[in-house]
Structures are given as structure tokens and as C-alpha cells.
Enzyme design. Structure first.
Site, mmCIF file in Angstrom:
data_model
loop_
_atom_site.group_PDB
_atom_site.id
_atom_site.type_symbol
_atom_site.label_atom_id
_atom_site.label_comp_id
_atom_site.label_asym_id
_atom_site.label_seq_id
_atom_site.Cartn_x
_atom_site.Cartn_y
_atom_site.Cartn_z
ATOM 1 N N THR A 270 3.375 -7.955 -6.761
ATOM 2 C CA THR A 270 3.293 -9.421 -6.772
ATOM 3 C C THR A 270 4.659 -10.082 -6.675
ATOM 4 O OG1 THR A 270 3.408 -9.538 -9.186
ATOM 5 C CG2 THR A 270 1.213 -9.355 -8.199
ATOM 6 N N TYR B 108 0.856 -1.184 0.000
ATOM 7 C CA TYR B 108 0.000 0.000 0.000
ATOM 8 C C TYR B 108 0.892 1.234 0.000
ATOM 9 C CZ TYR B 108 -3.902 2.999 1.612
ATOM 10 O OH TYR B 108 -4.881 3.959 1.731
ATOM 11 N N TYR C 7 -8.754 8.340 -23.339
ATOM 12 C CA TYR C 7 -9.209 8.296 -21.937
ATOM 13 C C TYR C 7 -10.688 8.666 -21.960
ATOM 14 C CZ TYR C 7 -8.778 9.396 -16.876
ATOM 15 O OH TYR C 7 -8.884 9.443 -15.510
#
Lengths: 538, 538
Positions: free
Chosen positions: B262, B127, B454
Site C-alpha cells: 500500500t 504480486y 494455528y
């Protein structure tokens, strides 16, 4: 069109070898610089006299039409094109010749070859143009394999598709530089990737080794020109998505770029192209102080001007390559555009040079007409000389000279110390091996945070001993690079020759990850063993 | 300095939430556009009423001082900051709250935490700023783990070293944007990385997700600003060499960039910095035809001019964000330099726009004095509005509006079809879910070979059902992107939410390689399970 024969032992074609007046002039220059050099010529042995080892493997019937065990083929696929390769060829030392040379015609052929080799524990050495200078294409695989093949992609040489709007093309990996540009020229496009090996290196080879072209900044690394790649691995075909950018996980292409044939065979790629430049500017700037020359170069690298050329030659390099005497070196500056005049860009770069004491003996040259050939000729002359260098290297290698280059990249803060350490290591190694000669340096590529210094060694060696002399010099200078914050290679790749320092440079957990990744896609471990990672033990 | 409280359920700080006249104006605009919208407000529940699940794990004594099981901490670390996160928070659905929030103070703390979690089969969710919009920081890890911790790097927020010569700094990964720039400003340097999340995202998060800043071309991706990274993996600490470029094997940083926690915890990085710009130019170009606007933008992207801003707003986006009515859209152009005036660059870009029918209602604006604040104010105003957007999104999400963005990148040749497919999918999904609203599009980033479109959705939803409505719309538009040659994400990362499409986009052998690489460095499989790769089955 004249027929040419690729040289099995040296650079390029046999017809283009240095001879006649070019040879006379070259040897005259060497004698001036190194009057004691023993320039007795050595002739390459006849292939029939090489006594190549008997092939250990035979291809399955279905693959036999793709396979050659002709001695000249095997000899030409034994070594790359480094100085040490040429010297070993001249000495007839071809102990690591491949058992077969295999030339697939389709992607399915490659799948079948990998299946066969994985089943039979045969090492597969991918071969593009064969211009490796780090032992990357040499079947030196140890005793853990039944045999070794050289997988030559020469038959896969087509541009398959062109997207003019996005300026991109789908290209087979075996194409060599000139054939690629010939296919793109009618569309007004260019890959604009011109490494010194351009004539004899392939798209697949550039991708597998993260090649760099001769431009100084921005789009010069092949990494930055790839949209997507297609790679045949023993575990299946990897096709990445063709997009201009993506943030979806770690870049799949990033794993295969620089994998040097250890993870798969690159068969094709979508490559970004450029319009052919119409505006050019060039200038040479002389410096009296080396530190000031470096500072000027750094200022340009950090300016956001993005010169196409910004090659800082040290005084020795400037003297050897341009005949100019300076005490601080020569900065060769260039700008190019297919869209707009580049006078404003050059004006500011020259201003930065003058701020650091640079002197322009002649004003900048401009080409502002796409049809003009004036500068083309200058560029062509320079390019011709650049492309002749490896041929001249061969002529000197055959005359007991030690002529080789090595390269790195480092941050600006480390450069002065690295430069000094390399000079010291080279001098000491030349002396201890009994060679007499010099070290030169130029910056071939520039980043805002540092240069890529490219060094040359030119020395008179001892007849019959230049391989050992060079290996000792190379180990000494590489150690200096490694301990002073330089990478073991900026664009020559790792191959088998740089492995010891690469293993020390690479983060441990990354080595574990890469090794595991290789096992994931090449479970039999047959792809280019010994490159990047250890091969199978016997 | 006023004390602020981070909002546990929405963007940024509680003090900065939209209220008063800003809220009135916002709601007035919505009522004008969508008169039938049900704008009944929902209030966030009190943390004490959330009924968070009881923590399943307790920290070993040595690590206890780093750990918090305070409900507000756990609530704030449950979701990221996507629309669907805010809606779930407002509904009090925090079923995947972490058992503990852990705040390491040193690298050794991280090593110890990874050891503990690997031993105890506890999932570790890295985080940084917590601004993920793809479920990347949400401890939704399935039943294969004993528990899950949120590893918050907030205590690692220092610039440790600055190299002014190379323009680089060694920076701890937990630093948020403003604190980073505050530490660099006294040196006249800037990372110049300004994603919309700037105030509430961290260096480590940017690196782990391959973030993109708000500049249009060149140095805007965090990938291009990294010299080297330091990553703590369960298998050891990976420290890459600090160099400006290297061709030594596949890039080690390339494997960790985009690895989304990861493969390891990024603890620090050497980052390339830039001098603060002194010259600026800005212009707005109006177009009557959308195709012409796209062609002009493409011409600039392929010109080599490298604008800092080149944001093409479609007519709906232009109307919503700048109040300008056009039938072809508005191109917002900008150039910046710390080294030289940029008039010549802007002149040519404007010329390219006019060649494609672009119209400038006002001449370009120039700032040519580093001390001038005139343009700074314009830029500040724009930046303030840009940074307010997530707060306004929260106010609307609490009033049954569906307000969310999604993004991609594609080659120019695919863009028209992709754009049409997305419009069609969005319209159909809005209709089928009973929502009323609009789709907008802008190009946030540009490459020579294609744009990064976008998209925004602004729709009146059904009270209590907006999560399901959005999930259905998102699935439809993502499918359209995927089938028309767009990447599943250009700079929002994969997380848990994009996994189904990422799995289809990613080459099979690369998935095998990545999975094996993960096992190589994270053998217990505890790092951010479910992101990029499947987690452990129970």
C-alpha cells in the site's frame, strides 16, 4: 531513608557528586595521563543568579495546580545530561528554559494539557527522567511558538497490573528504573533493562528513544520488550493490542517507538518481564591483536550462544576502565540464566576466543546457586562504577576537561574502515581545536551482522572554550560515522543535536510519510518541535 | 529438468497436483473420518470458458513490452491461494481479474509503471509469488479506478551481492524461495526462512506481509532478518541504511514491513543470513493432559533455550498429522546449530517436559556430523509432507470439503479462554452451516509471553455452497479471536479479507497516521487499494 536533591545542573543528586578521596583519585589519574590539563574548578551558578527569561505563558485555571514556574524547576528542565548540557549549565546559559513545568497526575490531565497547548500554539516537550544526551528534552523550539512547557511524567510511576503467567506487567510511563524494579521484585520478576541512565531515566523515555540496556545480545533493546503501548496524541488515545506477536499491518508500536515525543505522550505500556537469573558465568579474555579480538567477538556474535555480556574493550578502554595492559584489548564475557546452568555456553564461547588467540588470565567464574552473593558483589561493584561514571564526567567537565561519548552500529565488513576514519577524524579535530586527549572504543551491543561501537573522548580542553571544542569534534566524528556506513545513533536517539545527520540518513519518502503521519495525529505541530522533524516557522 | 506449468486455479504446478495412489489414500482417510462426505469431484473450467472481463486499460507504448493481457496470465493473477480462492476459481468466478499483468525488468520500469498508473488512476496490485491467503493480491478495488494491473516482480530474482563477513546479501524482491537458496548455497549460507509457501512465495512478499518461517522461536520472522530495504513509491525511492541496529527515530523499515504493497513496491533488501546447521536434535513428547502440555511448552518458551522447533499439536492435530493417539497432544521439539552440539539444550528441554508429565516414547535423535544424511532424510520427509499439504487441500476443495486454516497470537493468560471460544464458535458455525467436521490446533511460533495458535478446519461441506459455509465459519472464529485478545493475524497478513477486524484492532490515531503517511508517498492512492486502508470512492 536520606533525603536527596536532584542536581539542576549535573547528573543525579547533589549529594552524590564526586568529592573527597574519590575526587582526589580521579584528578590524580587525569594528571598522570594529561599532565598539562588545566583543572581549575568552575562552580555552578546559583539558580537565583541565572536570570531565566520571564515565562511567556500562564496555564488555564483548571491546569494551574499541575504547573510550576519555580526557577529551580525551570532550570532543571532546560537541558538534558550531555557534556554540552553540563557545560552550558555551569556557564549559566539557560536561554531555552521552559516557561512552565507541568506535572500531570492522570491521563486526562495530559489530554487537557495537549488540548490547551494545541489551541494556544505552545510547544510541549515531554520529559521522563531528563537524561537525554541529544537535546531531546530541551525546549529549543524556535520562534514559531507562543511558549514552551516541559511535560514531566514523574507522577505517573506505578506498576498497575502483573500477569505472572505471561511474565508481563502494565506500567505507567513516568516510573524511573529503581522504582520500577522495586515494584517488580516481590513478584520475582524484572524488566532487566539497565541502561547507564537507569537511576534517572523512565520507561516512557526508554520507549520514546528506543533505549538499549547494558546486555550485549538478544533482549536488551526496549523495543523487544514491549507488548503494547498507550499513547495520548492530540488526535486521540492510541492503545495497541496486547499480544506477543502480530502480523496485522505495519507495527503500530513501531511508529511510536523512537518517535521521541513528536507523535504523542506515552502514558503506559505492557512490558515483557524476565525471571531473575540464578546461574551466571563471567570471564575476561585478553588479546594481543585487535583484529583477532574483533574476529573472536564476531564468531561469538554469530554462534547463537547469546551471551548477556560480550563487551570488547580496545586497549585504551581496557587500560582506563580495568587497569589492564594489552595490545589487542579485553573481551568481557558473561552468561546468565534463570532456568539452567550456563557452563556449556561459556565453555564454547571461551573455545571460540582461544581459536582466535584469546588468553584467559583466570578461569571463568560461575555462580550456580541463586542464594550465593559472591558474584552479585562483583556485579554490584561493576555496576556501582558504571553508575558513577556520569558523576565523574561532571567533575571533569567543571575542570575544563572534554569528556563525552558517541556511538553507532555498522556491519562487520564496514567496521575496520569506520574505526580508522573515526580515529583520524577525532585526532584531527582534537588537534585543530587545541585539545589534547584520547579516543577509546568498546562494543556495547552485538548482532550477528555487526557491532555497536561506543566511543569515548577524554581530552584536556581550553577553559571557557570546551563547548565549542566539543561541538567541532562531535561534528567531525559524526561525519566520519555517516560517511563510513554507521548510523548516526544506535541508542542515544536523535533529539535536536543529531538532526543534520539524521536528515541525511533517513530515506526521503520515509521523511514524507513521517511528516504526514505527524500532521495526522498532531495537526497543530506542538509536540517536541525540532526533534526528528522541523518545527513551525514563525 | 522437467518443464512445469503453474496452475492458474490451485496451488503450485499442474504436474504436482494430487493424483493416483496419493489421491486414493487421501480420500480413504477422509471417508474414514467423515463417512457422509460428498466427494464428487469438480474440474477446473478451461480458461477460454471463463469469460474474463475485457481489459479496460492499455499500456503506453513504452511499457507495452512488459504487459500481458493473455487470459491465462490474467486468470492466474486474479486470486491468491486461500481455500476461498480455489473454490471461486473452480466455480469460474473471476470477476476481479486484472486488466493487465505487468512484469517490470528494472527498477526504472517500476518507476515508470507507477507514474503511468498514478496519472491514469489505475490501481496497482503488487504480486510476488501470488500465495496470499487474505485477498492481498486480488484486484478487488471497487469502482473508484479506471482499471487495475497486477505488477508481477518475477523478473527481479537475483542475489546481487554477498557479504560473507557480516553474513548478509543484497537480494532482489521477486526471487522465490528455492531460487534464493540455490544462489546462497554455494556460499554456505541460507536465509533459513521456510514458510509453508516457500516454493511459491517471494522475498518481497515475505517482507510486505511480515511472513513467519517454520521455526518456532528467535530468527523466524522475516522482520528480524532485514538489514535494509529499497522501496519504490510514487513519491520516490526509499533506501534505508544498511546497519545491524539503529535507534535513529522510528524504524523506516518498520513502516514498510507489513505495508502489503500500500505504500510502495519493495524492489530489493539486504537480508541477514545464517550458516547452514551442522548439529541437530529432535524429539517427540507425548502428554496425557492438554493443560500440562501447554505448561511444558510455556516453560520451554520462557527458558531461554530457543528451540528451532517447539510445535505443540493438540490431540486431533497429532492424530491427523502423525497418526499418534494421545489425550494431551504431542510436542515436537528441535534444536539446531551451525556452531556447536545441542545435546545440553535438548537435555534441559526434555527435563522441562518431564517435569510437566511429558513422556518420550523414543529418546531424542541427534545429528552431530554435518555430512550425515540420516536426519536430513527425516527432515526432508517431513518437509515434503508439509509442502504437499496445499496440493491436498486443492484436491479436497474440489470435492466439496472445507479445508482451511486461520491463526493468531495471544498472551499465555488469555490462551485457555481464547481456545475455548474458538472451539465453541467453530462448532456452532459448522452446525449452523450444515457442515460436519473438526477443528485442530497447533502452536506454530512461541514467545516468552505467549503462543501463536494455528487452527485447522476439516469439514464435509455442501456441494456448491462451501464458499458461503466457509465465509460464515471464518467470520465466527475471527470474531472469537478478536473478542478474546488474539490478533486478527500472526503471519497471514490483513489483505482485503481481514480488513473488518483489522480496522477494529488497530489504534485509531495509528490509522490516522498510516492513512496520512500513505497520502504522503502515494498521493494518487493507486497502491493496492482496499488493503489495510479504504481505496478511492468512485
Amino acid at each position: 531513608m536520606a533525603t536527596t536533591t536532584r542536581s539542576w545542573w549535573g547528573w543525579g543528586t547533589a549529594e552524590d557528586a564526586v568529592r573527597g578521596s574519590e575526587l582526589d583519585a580521579l584528578l590524580r589519574r587525569v594528571r598522570e595521563l594529561l599532565p598539562d590539563a588545566d583543572l581549575t574548578p568552575t562552580t555552578a551558578p546559583a539558580v537565583s543568579d541565572l536570570g531565566l527569561p520571564t515565562p511567556r505563558v500562564a496555564a488555564p485555571r483548571a491546569l494551574a495546580p499541575l504547573c510550576s514556574h519555580e526557577p529551580t524547576d525551570r532550570a532543571a528542565h532546560t537541558h538534558g545530561k550531555a557534556f554540552r548540557d553540563v557545560v552550558r549549565n555551569l556557564a549559566g546559559d539557560l536561554r531555552s528554559a521552559p516557561d512552565l513545568v507541568v506535572r500531570p497526575r492522570t491521563e486526562q490531565d495530559i489530554v487537557d494539557v495537549l488540548d490547551w497547548c494545541s489551541r494556544s500554539n505552545i510547544a510541549v516537550i515531554p520529559y521522563g527522567g531528563g537524561s537525554s544526551v541529544v537535546g531531546g528534552t530541551e525546549p529549543r523550539v524556535g520562534d514559531g511558538y507562543t511558549g514552551a512547557i516541559s511535560l514531566d511524567l514523574a507522577e505517573l510511576g506505578q506498576v498497575l497490573e502483573i500477569d505472572r503467567t505471561s511474565r508481563a506487567a502494565r506500567i505507567q510511563a513516568g516510573v524511573l528504573g529503581p522504582a520500577l524494579e522495586d515494584q517488580l521484585r516481590p513478584h520475582g520478576l524484572s524488566l532487566r533493562h539497565f541502561p547507564q541512565s537507569f537511576e534517572f531515566s523512565s520507561l516512557g523515555g526508554w520507549l520514546a528513544t528506543r533505549a538499549a540496556g547494558h546486555y550485549a545480545t538478544l533482549y536488551t533493546h526496549i523495543d523487544d520488550m514491549v507488548e503494547s503501548m498507550r499513547v495520548v496524541t492530540p488526535g486521540g488515545v492510541a492503545q495497541s493490542l496486547r499480544v506477543p506477536g502480530s502480523g496485522a499491518g505495519p507495527s503500530p508500536d513501531g511508529l511510536f517507538l523512537g518517535s521521541e515525543g513528536t507523535l504523542g505522550i506515552i502514558t503506559e505500556a505492557w512490558m515483557r518481564l524476565q525471571d531473575r537469573p540464578a546461574w551466571r558465568a563471567g570471564a575476561s579474555v585478553h588479546f594481543a591483536e585487535q583484529d583477532a579480538a574483533v574476529a573472536a567477538t564476531r564468531a561469538i556474535a554469530q554462534s547463537g550462544l547469546h551471551p548477556t555480556n560480550c563487551r570488547l574493550l580496545d586497549p585504551a578502554e581496557a587500560l582506563l576502565n580495568t587497569g589492564v595492559h594489552t595490545s589487542g584489548g579485553v573481551l568481557v564475557l558473561g552468561f546468565e540464566s534463570a532456568d539452567h546452568p550456563v557452563r556449556e555456553w561459556m565453555r564454547r564461547a571461551v573455545e571460540l576466543c582461544r581459536d582466535h588467540g584469546g588468553d584467559l588470565p583466570a578461569p571463568p567464574r560461575y555462580t550456580e546457586d541463586a542464594e550465593s552473593t559472591a558474584n552479585e558483589n562483583t556485579a554490584d561493584n561493576w555496576r556501582a562504577a558504571f553508575l558513577r561514571m556520569p558523576y565523574q564526567r561532571d567533575a571533569l567537565a567543571a575542570r575544563s576537561m572534554i569528556v563525552e561519548t558517541f556511538e553507532t552500529a555498522c556491519t562487520w565488513d564496514r567496521y575496520p574502515e569506520l574505526r580508522a576514519a573515526v580515529s583520524e577524524a577525532a585526532s584531527a579535530a582534537l588537534a585543530s581545536t587545541g585539545a589534547t586527549g584520547m579516543l577509546t572504543c568498546r562494543f556495547t551491543h552485538l548482532y550477528p551482522d555487526g557491532p555497536a561501537p561506543y566511543f569515548g573522548i577524554y581530552a584536556a580542553g581550553r577553559r571557557g572554550a570546551t563547548l565549542q571544542q566539543w561541538d567541532e569534534i562531535k561534528a567531525a566524528v559524526t561525519e566520519a560515522l555517516h560517511t563510513r556506513g554507521g548510523t548516526v545513533t544506535h541508542h542515544h536517539a536523535v533529539g535536536r543535536d543529531h538532526r543534520p545527520w539524521y536528515d541525511r540518513q533517513r530515506p526521503g519518502p520515509f521523511a514524507a510519510a513521517l511528516s504526514a503521519a505527524k500532521t495526522g495525529v498532531d495537526p497543530a505541530g506542538v509536540l517536541n518541535p525540532g526533534v526528528l522533524l522541523p518545527g513551525m516557522a514563525p
